[in-house]
Motif scaffolding. Sequence first.
Motif, PDB file in Angstrom:
ATOM      1  N   THR A  13       0.826  -1.209   0.000  1.00  0.00           N
ATOM      2  CA  THR A  13       0.000   0.000   0.000  1.00  0.00           C
ATOM      3  C   THR A  13       0.862   1.263   0.000  1.00  0.00           C
ATOM      4  N   LEU A  14       1.882   1.294   0.846  1.00  0.00           N
ATOM      5  CA  LEU A  14       2.707   2.500   0.947  1.00  0.00           C
ATOM      6  C   LEU A  14       3.539   2.748  -0.303  1.00  0.00           C
ATOM      7  N   THR A  15       3.955   1.697  -1.004  1.00  0.00           N
ATOM      8  CA  THR A  15       4.756   1.921  -2.211  1.00  0.00           C
ATOM      9  C   THR A  15       3.953   2.626  -3.305  1.00  0.00           C
ATOM     10  N   LYS A  16       2.632   2.615  -3.186  1.00  0.00           N
ATOM     11  CA  LYS A  16       1.766   3.289  -4.159  1.00  0.00           C
ATOM     12  C   LYS A  16       1.348   4.689  -3.684  1.00  0.00           C
ATOM     13  N   ALA A  17       1.717   5.051  -2.469  1.00  0.00           N
ATOM     14  CA  ALA A  17       1.247   6.301  -1.869  1.00  0.00           C
ATOM     15  C   ALA A  17       2.051   7.502  -2.362  1.00  0.00           C
ATOM     16  N   PRO A  18       1.379   8.657  -2.485  1.00  0.00           N
ATOM     17  CA  PRO A  18       2.131   9.873  -2.798  1.00  0.00           C
ATOM     18  C   PRO A  18       3.047  10.201  -1.616  1.00  0.00           C
ATOM     19  N   ASP A  19       4.150  10.826  -1.887  1.00  0.00           N
ATOM     20  CA  ASP A  19       5.123  11.230  -0.862  1.00  0.00           C
ATOM     21  C   ASP A  19       5.883  10.067  -0.233  1.00  0.00           C
ATOM     22  N   ALA A  22       9.885   4.785  -0.916  1.00  0.00           N
ATOM     23  CA  ALA A  22      10.090   3.345  -0.758  1.00  0.00           C
ATOM     24  C   ALA A  22       9.486   2.877   0.555  1.00  0.00           C
ATOM     25  N   ALA A  23       9.115   1.603   0.571  1.00  0.00           N
ATOM     26  CA  ALA A  23       8.672   0.930   1.798  1.00  0.00           C
ATOM     27  C   ALA A  23       9.214  -0.485   1.696  1.00  0.00           C
ATOM     28  N   GLU A  24       9.928  -0.912   2.728  1.00  0.00           N
ATOM     29  CA  GLU A  24      10.546  -2.237   2.676  1.00  0.00           C
ATOM     30  C   GLU A  24      10.495  -2.902   4.036  1.00  0.00           C
TER      31      GLU A  24
END
Length: 163
Positions: A13-19, A22-24
């Motif tokens: 979800t976060l990898t598609k979020a504006p601002d 990266a999320a890992e």
Amino acid sequence: MRPQRFQDFVIETLTKAPDVQAAEAWQEGVQRPFGVRVVFSSGAQLWVAVMCQMPPGHSWEEPEVPVTGEPPSDVPVPDLYEGGKVSPLRAEAYLAAVLANSGSAEIARTYGYSDGATSTRPTAHPGTGVVFHSGGRGFLLFEYSARAGQERGGRSSELQSAF
């Protein structure tokens, strides 16, 4: 939702979020086996521990059976930055909105830990929570932060008031 699946969902979800740059996956030994390192578009970083609470009457030994319902209504995603920096309070609201807007039919609602906090009763530890239709809960507990260009390590990477 179990911790591994919740972690995967948060990352996706976060990898598609504006601002969000990266999320890992992140872990810190057996004490924090599940977590997510979020890198915002400014380069600021936030490490969150991922935890879950089983629905009432269920046990970890039982197979997971996802329960679905109406996803939360979309909410405006608040500004993440103030003066070019992220604060834990802004990160709570931002992550809660992004997760609510994911369209997941397993999520009943999301919230920032500071929702309803006051200056006389502040939040003990910042984070974002998720309530699932199953009655279970997911928790994203903010552990560390780092400003753009700063590496995590030592006291400089504790959760800062602005990063």
